[in-house]
Scaffold this motif. Structure first.
Motif, PDB file in Angstrom:
ATOM      1  N   PRO A   6       0.822  -1.209   0.000  1.00  0.00           N
ATOM      2  CA  PRO A   6       0.000   0.000   0.000  1.00  0.00           C
ATOM      3  C   PRO A   6       0.855   1.257   0.000  1.00  0.00           C
ATOM      4  O   PRO A   6       1.839   1.367   0.725  1.00  0.00           O
ATOM      5  N   ALA A   7       0.495   2.220  -0.870  1.00  0.00           N
ATOM      6  CA  ALA A   7       1.247   3.470  -0.964  1.00  0.00           C
ATOM      7  C   ALA A   7       0.969   4.335   0.254  1.00  0.00           C
ATOM      8  O   ALA A   7      -0.065   4.234   0.900  1.00  0.00           O
ATOM      9  N   GLU A  62      -3.643  19.315  -6.814  1.00  0.00           N
ATOM     10  CA  GLU A  62      -2.748  18.164  -6.943  1.00  0.00           C
ATOM     11  C   GLU A  62      -2.874  17.240  -5.739  1.00  0.00           C
ATOM     12  O   GLU A  62      -2.822  16.009  -5.873  1.00  0.00           O
ATOM     13  N   TYR A  63      -3.063  17.842  -4.568  1.00  0.00           N
ATOM     14  CA  TYR A  63      -3.235  17.027  -3.361  1.00  0.00           C
ATOM     15  C   TYR A  63      -4.518  16.205  -3.449  1.00  0.00           C
ATOM     16  O   TYR A  63      -4.536  15.011  -3.106  1.00  0.00           O
ATOM     17  N   MET A  69      -6.103   9.114  -6.185  1.00  0.00           N
ATOM     18  CA  MET A  69      -5.309   7.972  -6.634  1.00  0.00           C
ATOM     19  C   MET A  69      -5.011   7.032  -5.468  1.00  0.00           C
ATOM     20  O   MET A  69      -5.024   5.807  -5.622  1.00  0.00           O
ATOM     21  N   HIS A  70      -4.750   7.623  -4.297  1.00  0.00           N
ATOM     22  CA  HIS A  70      -4.480   6.802  -3.119  1.00  0.00           C
ATOM     23  C   HIS A  70      -5.713   5.983  -2.736  1.00  0.00           C
ATOM     24  O   HIS A  70      -5.615   4.791  -2.415  1.00  0.00           O
ATOM     25  N   ARG A  71      -6.883   6.623  -2.793  1.00  0.00           N
ATOM     26  CA  ARG A  71      -8.113   5.889  -2.493  1.00  0.00           C
ATOM     27  C   ARG A  71      -8.359   4.785  -3.515  1.00  0.00           C
ATOM     28  O   ARG A  71      -8.849   3.703  -3.182  1.00  0.00           O
ATOM     29  N   THR A  72      -8.018   5.057  -4.770  1.00  0.00           N
ATOM     30  CA  THR A  72      -8.172   4.031  -5.807  1.00  0.00           C
ATOM     31  C   THR A  72      -7.272   2.834  -5.520  1.00  0.00           C
ATOM     32  O   THR A  72      -7.690   1.676  -5.643  1.00  0.00           O
ATOM     33  N   ASP A  73      -6.023   3.120  -5.120  1.00  0.00           N
ATOM     34  CA  ASP A  73      -5.105   2.028  -4.771  1.00  0.00           C
ATOM     35  C   ASP A  73      -5.633   1.223  -3.590  1.00  0.00           C
ATOM     36  O   ASP A  73      -5.564  -0.017  -3.575  1.00  0.00           O
ATOM     37  N   LEU A  74      -6.162   1.927  -2.594  1.00  0.00           N
ATOM     38  CA  LEU A  74      -6.718   1.223  -1.439  1.00  0.00           C
ATOM     39  C   LEU A  74      -7.909   0.361  -1.846  1.00  0.00           C
ATOM     40  O   LEU A  74      -8.081  -0.759  -1.354  1.00  0.00           O
ATOM     41  N   SER A  75      -8.726   0.879  -2.758  1.00  0.00           N
ATOM     42  CA  SER A  75      -9.886   0.108  -3.223  1.00  0.00           C
ATOM     43  C   SER A  75      -9.442  -1.148  -3.953  1.00  0.00           C
ATOM     44  O   SER A  75     -10.030  -2.224  -3.789  1.00  0.00           O
TER      45      SER A  75
END
Length: 216
Positions: A6-7, A62-63, A69-75
């Protein structure tokens, strides 16, 4: 599929310190040629102020993009974990069905062995002349064997039916990419044991009916 690390959560930009808007210049004491220059400097100050605000808004945008993108990775990670948990649940369900069949095997084995033992004991007593007839106890032993076989047949039928439904459901979930289906789906050892025990029970019943020694 390789495990995904996870990022880290993106860092929020620091809050922008409020800066006052440049005041409107006082041109009451200025000469005619100086007024455009004064207003030009004022507009330049306003532009710099707006530029600072725009840069901060850009950082915030940008934040927000990084957060999305972080939420997408978590999903995606949660989806992967859900697929694996679902696959493990199917395997646990199959193992639970095996345990249920094993319980029925134990019950059936007890009834078959006890019924055959009763028959053998009273048959030996009748052969030795200790009792006049061992037919009634032998019939009781045969009934116990039949009941044990009925339990086995019902357990085998239920197990096969449930296993076929579970296999069909698993195949549908694999085709729909809901689970990976990487783990093997072996033949149930409990089912093989149940079938063998059913054959043994049938042989024991035949030995009682025809009064023959199939087991020595």
């Amino acid at each position: 599929m390789a495990e995904q690390t996870p990022a880290k959560s993106p860092v929020r930009p620091e809050r922008l310190a409020p800066t006052p808007v440049p005041p409107i210049p006082d041109t009451s004491s200025a000469k005619g040629e100086e007024i455009p220059t004064i207003y030009s400097h004022f507009r330049t100050g306003l532009s710099r102020h707006r530029t600072g605000l725009s840069e901060h808004r850009t950082d915030l945008s940008e934040y927000r993009t990084d957060l999305s993108m972080h939420r997408t990775d978590l999903s995606e990670n949660r989806t992967e974990m859900s697929m694996r948990r679902t696959g493990m649940s199917i395997q646990r369900t199959r193992m639970s069905a095996d345990r249920t069949l094993m319980s029925e095997i134990r019950t059936s084995l007890s009834m078959i062995s006890f019924g055959f033992t009763i028959y053998q004991v009273f048959r030996k007593l009748a052969d030795s002349g200790a009792i006049t007839s061992g037919r009634a106890p032998g019939n009781f032993g045969g009934i116990l064997i039949v009941l044990g076989m009925i339990i086995l047949i019902g357990g085998i039928w239920r197990h096969v039916q449930f296993a076929l439904q579970l296999r069909h459901l698993r195949k549908e979930m694999i085709d729909s990419q809901l689970i990976h289906g990487q783990s093997a789906y072996p033949v149930s050892v409990a089912l093989v044991v149940a079938i063998l025990l059913l054959i043994v029970g049938l042989l024991a019943l035949l030995s009682i009916i025809f009064n023959i020694s199939l087991f020595g």
